[in-house]
Scaffold this motif. Sequence first.
Motif, short mmCIF file in Angstrom:
data_model
loop_
_atom_site.label_atom_id
_atom_site.label_comp_id
_atom_site.label_asym_id
_atom_site.label_seq_id
_atom_site.Cartn_x
_atom_site.Cartn_y
_atom_site.Cartn_z
N GLU A 110 6.78 -12.30 -7.94
CA GLU A 110 5.53 -13.04 -7.73
C GLU A 110 4.32 -12.10 -7.78
O GLU A 110 3.28 -12.45 -8.36
N GLU A 111 4.47 -10.93 -7.19
CA GLU A 111 3.38 -9.94 -7.24
C GLU A 111 3.08 -9.53 -8.68
O GLU A 111 1.92 -9.38 -9.07
N GLN A 160 9.55 -11.87 -4.12
CA GLN A 160 8.23 -11.34 -3.79
C GLN A 160 7.71 -10.37 -4.86
O GLN A 160 6.56 -10.47 -5.28
N THR A 161 8.54 -9.44 -5.31
CA THR A 161 8.06 -8.49 -6.31
C THR A 161 7.77 -9.17 -7.64
O THR A 161 6.83 -8.81 -8.34
#
Length: 84
Positions: free
Chosen positions: A41-42, A38-39
């Motif tokens: 991708e962010e 997630q991080t």
Amino acid sequence: MTKVDSSLQSQNPISSAQNSVDNVHQAVNHALSHPTEQTTEEAQNAISKAENAVAQASLQSDSPAVQQAMESLDEDKARLADLE
């Protein structure tokens, strides 16, 4: 005394690009300190937005501020690539 809200300041393409690059720096730092899908991708999403903002700014100006934003963005992209 009134307090001026920074969100009321006008955004031009150069300041928008600088803000986007600042966001990339924060997102990449977060991805490096907390490496999850997630991080990462962010951070990639922030990079995409910043690339667009820097491209728009470079169409308007070839100022040192735009050049510095490009260099900072490239550095953060390299830092994130090292994680992947």
